[in-house]
Design an enzyme around this catalytic site. Structure first.
Site, PDB file in Angstrom:
ATOM      1  N   SER A 153       0.918  -1.276   0.123  1.00 10.13           N
ATOM      2  CA  SER A 153       0.044  -0.089   0.073  1.00 10.13           C
ATOM      3  C   SER A 153       0.894   1.316  -0.019  1.00 10.13           C
ATOM      4  O   SER A 153       2.081   1.135   0.438  1.00 10.13           O
ATOM      5  CB  SER A 153      -0.878   0.150   1.169  1.00 10.13           C
ATOM      6  OG  SER A 153      -1.439   1.273   1.485  1.00 10.13           O
ATOM      7  N   TYR A 166      -2.125  -0.925  10.282  1.00 13.12           N
ATOM      8  CA  TYR A 166      -2.311  -1.222   8.938  1.00 13.12           C
ATOM      9  C   TYR A 166      -1.014  -0.886   8.092  1.00 13.12           C
ATOM     10  O   TYR A 166      -0.329  -1.732   7.238  1.00 13.12           O
ATOM     11  CB  TYR A 166      -3.572  -0.583   8.268  1.00 13.12           C
ATOM     12  CG  TYR A 166      -3.514  -0.859   6.677  1.00 13.12           C
ATOM     13  CD1 TYR A 166      -4.082  -2.070   6.323  1.00 13.12           C
ATOM     14  CD2 TYR A 166      -3.140   0.079   5.863  1.00 13.12           C
ATOM     15  CE1 TYR A 166      -4.216  -2.397   4.870  1.00 13.12           C
ATOM     16  CE2 TYR A 166      -3.427  -0.079   4.410  1.00 13.12           C
ATOM     17  CZ  TYR A 166      -3.799  -1.428   4.207  1.00 13.12           C
ATOM     18  OH  TYR A 166      -3.916  -1.605   2.694  1.00 13.12           O
TER      19      TYR A 166
HETATM   20  P1  NDP Z   1     -11.415  -5.996   0.735  1.00 15.62           P
HETATM   21  O1  NDP Z   1     -11.654  -5.737   2.172  1.00 15.62           O
HETATM   22  O2  NDP Z   1     -12.507  -5.733  -0.193  1.00 15.62           O
HETATM   23  O3  NDP Z   1     -11.080  -7.670   0.435  1.00 15.62           O
HETATM   24  C1  NDP Z   1     -10.184  -8.599   1.303  1.00 15.62           C
HETATM   25  C2  NDP Z   1     -10.475  -9.850   1.280  1.00 15.62           C
HETATM   26  O4  NDP Z   1      -9.298 -10.536   2.327  1.00 15.62           O
HETATM   27  C3  NDP Z   1     -11.609 -10.202   1.553  1.00 15.62           C
HETATM   28  O5  NDP Z   1     -11.972 -11.227   0.681  1.00 15.62           O
HETATM   29  C4  NDP Z   1     -11.720 -10.874   2.928  1.00 15.62           C
HETATM   30  O6  NDP Z   1     -12.442 -12.006   3.133  1.00 15.62           O
HETATM   31  C5  NDP Z   1     -10.290 -11.341   3.151  1.00 15.62           C
HETATM   32  N1  NDP Z   1      -9.779 -11.539   4.348  1.00 15.62           N
HETATM   33  C6  NDP Z   1      -9.536 -10.536   5.232  1.00 15.62           C
HETATM   34  N2  NDP Z   1      -9.306 -11.130   6.465  1.00 15.62           N
HETATM   35  C7  NDP Z   1      -9.056 -12.336   6.288  1.00 15.62           C
HETATM   36  C8  NDP Z   1      -8.804 -13.388   7.146  1.00 15.62           C
HETATM   37  N3  NDP Z   1      -8.585 -13.371   8.447  1.00 15.62           N
HETATM   38  N4  NDP Z   1      -8.652 -14.624   6.685  1.00 15.62           N
HETATM   39  C9  NDP Z   1      -8.798 -14.858   5.218  1.00 15.62           C
HETATM   40  N5  NDP Z   1      -9.233 -13.992   4.484  1.00 15.62           N
HETATM   41  C10 NDP Z   1      -9.391 -12.745   4.965  1.00 15.62           C
HETATM   42  O7  NDP Z   1      -9.985  -5.534   0.262  1.00 15.62           O
HETATM   43  P2  NDP Z   1      -9.440  -5.003  -1.031  1.00 15.62           P
HETATM   44  O8  NDP Z   1      -9.722  -5.978  -1.899  1.00 15.62           O
HETATM   45  O9  NDP Z   1      -9.494  -3.573  -1.247  1.00 15.62           O
HETATM   46  O10 NDP Z   1      -7.832  -5.350  -0.494  1.00 15.62           O
HETATM   47  C11 NDP Z   1      -6.976  -6.320  -0.908  1.00 15.62           C
HETATM   48  C12 NDP Z   1      -5.672  -6.010  -0.778  1.00 15.62           C
HETATM   49  O11 NDP Z   1      -5.284  -4.994  -1.260  1.00 15.62           O
HETATM   50  C13 NDP Z   1      -5.490  -5.847   0.669  1.00 15.62           C
HETATM   51  O12 NDP Z   1      -4.197  -6.400   1.179  1.00 15.62           O
HETATM   52  C14 NDP Z   1      -5.194  -4.406   1.009  1.00 15.62           C
HETATM   53  O13 NDP Z   1      -4.602  -3.697   1.967  1.00 15.62           O
HETATM   54  C15 NDP Z   1      -4.495  -3.818  -0.521  1.00 15.62           C
HETATM   55  N6  NDP Z   1      -4.709  -2.675  -0.878  1.00 15.62           N
HETATM   56  C16 NDP Z   1      -6.156  -1.970  -1.194  1.00 15.62           C
HETATM   57  C17 NDP Z   1      -6.193  -0.692  -1.668  1.00 15.62           C
HETATM   58  C18 NDP Z   1      -7.695  -0.199  -2.147  1.00 15.62           C
HETATM   59  O14 NDP Z   1      -7.799   0.892  -2.438  1.00 15.62           O
HETATM   60  N7  NDP Z   1      -8.661  -1.194  -1.783  1.00 15.62           N
HETATM   61  C19 NDP Z   1      -4.994   0.170  -1.508  1.00 15.62           C
HETATM   62  C20 NDP Z   1      -3.771  -0.314  -1.201  1.00 15.62           C
HETATM   63  C21 NDP Z   1      -3.895  -1.662  -0.733  1.00 15.62           C
HETATM   64  P3  NDP Z   1     -14.207 -11.508   3.640  1.00 15.62           P
HETATM   65  O15 NDP Z   1     -14.789 -11.051   2.299  1.00 15.62           O
HETATM   66  O16 NDP Z   1     -14.700 -13.009   4.052  1.00 15.62           O
HETATM   67  O17 NDP Z   1     -14.194 -10.370   4.628  1.00 15.62           O
END
Ligand code: NDP
Length: 245
Positions: A153, A166
């Site tokens: 990020s 985070y």
């Molecule tokens: P979302 O919150 O939309 O999706 C995250 C996913 O991770 C979900 O499917 C969630 O599952 C899963 N997850 C969370 N916790 C766990 C856990 N304990 N065990 C298993 N699975 C888990 O996030 P994004 O798609 O936005 O983000 C994806 C990645 O990109 C992350 O690493 C985030 O930090 C990074 N990122 C995102 C940005 C953005 O603008 N969106 C910017 C910079 C980085 P569930 O659906 O069941 O909760």
């Protein structure tokens, strides 16, 4: 890389595990990898969401995926080692590992950071990545050109007020990737990091509830970078931390 063009055969014959495959960027990455011919292993904590992604991939004519319901918060060494054994048994090797799952936690001033939530974010965003990668190295090393991709990020490169654990977890992710990339330099294992940048997902809307999400890039628009790092075109590229936008 941002303009990398791919087709239904770009990832043919590859097996790729995506964490957090049920929603957001991970969901789109899993579906896109499958549309490029990869057999995708969908890891996540909400089975219903993983099943929906499975159905969409099958309906689109992609290779049948596998579902791994696992909560990275509580998963143990035994779970991860069992997963490695299952992958070797069913697929023979693991060509790609996309560490995408992550949690934001609560944005707050430093003095309000709660110790338990600090630990939980570190567990899911950092320790689980270490444990999963370590356990899957045997399956990865069996592949001809394994690719490990971590998700960072902007706040994993430059700290920012109120982003607490985070941000720190993303610095740690960058660090883990650098350590691994340096260690595996000269081998067939490549390790890289993608920063998706502001993307229209649930996590983004939690961090910026007031912004107009329609102005943000969609996960689909980031896919050239994600596919590139899983494809043979990135063989030999390692220790890079790139922006998908
Ligand atoms: P979302 O919150 O939309 O999706 C995250 C996913 O991770 C979900 O499917 C969630 O599952 C899963 N997850 C969370 N916790 C766990 C856990 N304990 N065990 C298993 N699975 C888990 O996030 P994004 O798609 O936005 O983000 C994806 C990645 O990109 C992350 O690493 C985030 O930090 C990074 N990122 C995102 C940005 C953005 O603008 N969106 C910017 C910079 C980085 P569930 O659906 O069941 O909760």
């Amino acid at each position: 890389m941002h303009n990398y063009s791919f087709n239904k055969d770009t990832l043919a014959g590859k097996t790729i595990l995506v964490t957090g495959a049920g929603d957001g960027i991970g969901r789109t990455a899993a579906k896109t990898f499958a549309s490029c011919g990869a057999t995708v292993i969908l890891l996540g904590r909400t089975v219903k969401k993983l099943e929906a992604v499975y159905d969409e991939i099958v309906a689109a004519g992609g290779p049948e995926p596998a579902i791994v319901p696992l909560d990275l918060k509580g998963a143990t060494k035994t779970h991860y080692q069992g997963l490695n054994a299952t992958i070797v048994e069913q697929f023979g090797k693991l060509d790609g590992l996309l560490h995408n799952a992550g949690v934001l936690g609560v944005l707050s001033p430093f003095e309000h950071i709660d110790h338990d939530s600090w630990n939980e974010i570190m567990q899911i965003n950092v320790t689980a990545q270490f444990m999963l990668t370590k356990a899957l190295m045997p399956a990865l090393k069996r592949a001809a050109q394994p690719s490990i991709v971590f998700t960072s990020s902007g706040v994993g490169r430059q700290g920012r007020a109120f982003w607490g654990p985070y941000a720190v977890s993303k610095f740690a992710t960058e660090g883990l990737a650098q350590v691994m990339a340096d260690e595996y330099e000269g081998t067939h294992v490549r390790v890289n990091v993608i920063n998706p940048g502001a993307t229209r997902t649930t996590m983004r809307s939690k961090a910026y509830p007031a912004e107009d999400a329609s102005k943000l890039k969609t996960a689909e628009q980031l896919m050239p970078t994600y596919v590139y790092f899983m494809a043979d075109d990135s063989i030999g590229i390692t220790n890079q931390s790139v922006n998908a936008q």
